[in-house]
Design an enzyme around this catalytic site. Structure first.
Site, PDB file in Angstrom:
ATOM      1  N   ARG A   9      -0.159 -62.634 -22.224  1.00 36.45           N
ATOM      2  CA  ARG A   9       0.420 -63.691 -21.393  1.00 36.45           C
ATOM      3  C   ARG A   9       0.220 -65.024 -22.086  1.00 36.45           C
ATOM      4  O   ARG A   9      -0.235 -65.089 -23.222  1.00 36.45           O
ATOM      5  CB  ARG A   9      -0.209 -63.657 -20.000  1.00 36.45           C
ATOM      6  N   HIS A  10       0.572 -66.106 -21.421  1.00 37.24           N
ATOM      7  CA  HIS A  10       0.501 -67.438 -22.010  1.00 37.24           C
ATOM      8  C   HIS A  10      -0.427 -68.298 -21.173  1.00 37.24           C
ATOM      9  O   HIS A  10      -0.394 -68.240 -19.934  1.00 37.24           O
ATOM     10  CB  HIS A  10       1.900 -68.065 -22.063  1.00 37.24           C
ATOM     11  N   ALA A  11      -1.257 -69.093 -21.873  1.00 38.38           N
ATOM     12  CA  ALA A  11      -2.218 -69.928 -21.150  1.00 38.38           C
ATOM     13  C   ALA A  11      -1.566 -71.105 -20.445  1.00 38.38           C
ATOM     14  O   ALA A  11      -2.153 -71.669 -19.519  1.00 38.38           O
ATOM     15  CB  ALA A  11      -3.279 -70.439 -22.126  1.00 38.38           C
ATOM     16  N   ALA A  12      -0.347 -71.487 -20.849  1.00 41.79           N
ATOM     17  CA  ALA A  12       0.247 -72.706 -20.304  1.00 41.79           C
ATOM     18  C   ALA A  12       1.646 -72.522 -19.745  1.00 41.79           C
ATOM     19  O   ALA A  12       2.278 -73.497 -19.344  1.00 41.79           O
ATOM     20  CB  ALA A  12       0.282 -73.783 -21.395  1.00 41.79           C
ATOM     21  N   ILE A  13       2.149 -71.290 -19.709  1.00 41.71           N
ATOM     22  CA  ILE A  13       3.497 -71.035 -19.198  1.00 41.71           C
ATOM     23  C   ILE A  13       3.463 -69.813 -18.293  1.00 41.71           C
ATOM     24  O   ILE A  13       2.826 -68.812 -18.613  1.00 41.71           O
ATOM     25  CB  ILE A  13       4.501 -70.787 -20.349  1.00 41.71           C
TER      26      ILE A  13
END
Length: 383
Positions: free
Chosen positions: A224-228
């Site tokens: 996954r993405h830390a900011a999206i």
């Protein structure tokens, strides 16, 4: 004619970073003379996966000529200096200071051949307290903080490819091209250095700004993405995992209405902006996967594509090797090697009217006699 035809590169190289840079120069038409120690580049023995040859070596060394000399001897040093007197580019990734101790330092070489471009590749650079530390790819990933943000909440992880070596090789490649362009205007060569640490440090730009100015480092979020959000893997009703990424509010609204068929979700206060979606990601994932359970992975991918949402299947390496995009664009060729014909991908840079080089992978020392004859040097004597 290829862009670098007529350019001669001498490379005192081993492992990954320098060979990656010089193979790309060779792909573009340069003559690359790979100087190997007796026994050859140690990367030749990393594994035997490719019909008895090392997978790293096969990847990095097509289009090259192999010259074996013993640089611990005056004869070996003389041979390399004679090569460099007539070369355009010298690339080396020995330990810092080792080339200079052999009489192959940038200042000395460029005094003899002012048009020479010299590229020194090292782990941490030619100065500083880390100058002499061993610099394997994993260690550079650790020192730049990459490992701290890669993996999942339970455990950090390194990347699955040699990303520090690749970064260093790419900057060495672009640095050589830049220096050759400058030489065309000034008539003078130059010397420059690339460190794996500096190269990967540049690639850590987003995490640096996020952590130093935002107050917290990006979380380890697996795929996954830390900011999206939503971003990453989601399980469909047939058990297959689909990967997607929503990049802006227009896409978020399209995702809710066209993919989830839940247009009201777009205005939900928990998810109405990207920062709110990131903060409430666990709830969002549960909602998305509940919707996807009613669909096959093929149906999910079709909906995502129609809605203009970035999407992908997670392919194995074997599936990647048979990727329909590579097949449709005729990206595969065959190259010769000491282990027979091998399938290889064309270089990423493509020209509409020219095909880049796909010449053989050399046996260790395969071109020694030929190159020594060019230099009027005697062939090595058998023991």
């Amino acid at each position: 004619m290829l862009p670098l035809e007529g350019v001669t590169v001498v490379s005192l190289e081993q492992a990954v970073a320098a060979p990656f840079a010089t193979r790309q120069l060779a792909d573009l038409g340069a003559r690359v003379i790979k100087v190997e120690r007796p026994g050859g580049d140690f990367a030749r023995a990393y594994d035997t996966a490719v019909n008895g040859m090392s997978s790293h070596f096969v990847w990095l060394n097509r289009n090259k000529e192999s010259l074996v000399v013993d640089l611990k001897t005056t004869d070996g040093q003389r041979v390399v200096r004679k090569l460099l007197d007539r070369a355009d580019v010298f690339v080396q990734n020995l330990a810092p200071g080792a080339a200079a101790r052999l009489g192959l330092g940038a200042a000395e070489l460029r005094e003899r051949n002012p048009r020479l471009v010299v590229c020194d590749i090292s782990g941490y650079g030619s100065s500083g307290p880390y100058r002499d530390k061993k610099a394997y790819d994993l260690l550079i990933q650790c020192e730049t903080g990459l490992v701290s943000i890669t993996g999942n909440e339970a455990e950090p992880a390194k990347t699955g490819i040699s990303v520090a070596d690749i970064a260093g090789g790419m900057y060495a490649f672009s640095g050589v091209l830049t220096a050759l362009y400058e030489r065309e205007r000034t008539g003078e060569g130059t010397a420059f250095e690339v460190s794996l640490f500096d190269a990967l440090a540049e690639w850590m730009g987003y995490p640096y700004y996020y952590a130093v100015y935002g107050g917290t480092a990006p979380k380890r979020t697996g795929a996954r993405h830390a900011a999206i959000a939503p971003y990453g893997p989601f399980t469909a009703g047939d058990g297959s995992r689909v990967f997607l990424g929503v990049q802006n509010e227009r896409e978020w609204r399209a995702f809710c209405s066209q993919v989830l068929e839940m247009p009201e979700l777009a205005a939900d206060p928990r998810f109405s902006t990207n920062p709110r979606r990131v903060a409430n990601n666990a709830e969002l994932v549960a909602i998305v996967e509940a919707a996807f359970r009613e669909l096959s992975s093929t149906e999910v991918l079709e909906r995502l594509q129609e809605a203009g949402i970035a999407n992908a299947r997670m392919r194995t390496v074997a599936e990647f090797a048979e990727h329909p995009q590579l097949r449709a664009r005729e990206r595969w060729r065959e190259v010769d090697s000491p282990a027979g014909r091998l399938r290889a991908l064309l270089p990423p840079v493509t020209y509409p009217d020219r095909e880049l080089r796909m010449d053989p992978i050399p046996e260790v020392g395969e071109h020694t006699d030929k190159i020594l004859a060019e230099l009027d040097e005697p062939a090595p004597q058998e023991d």
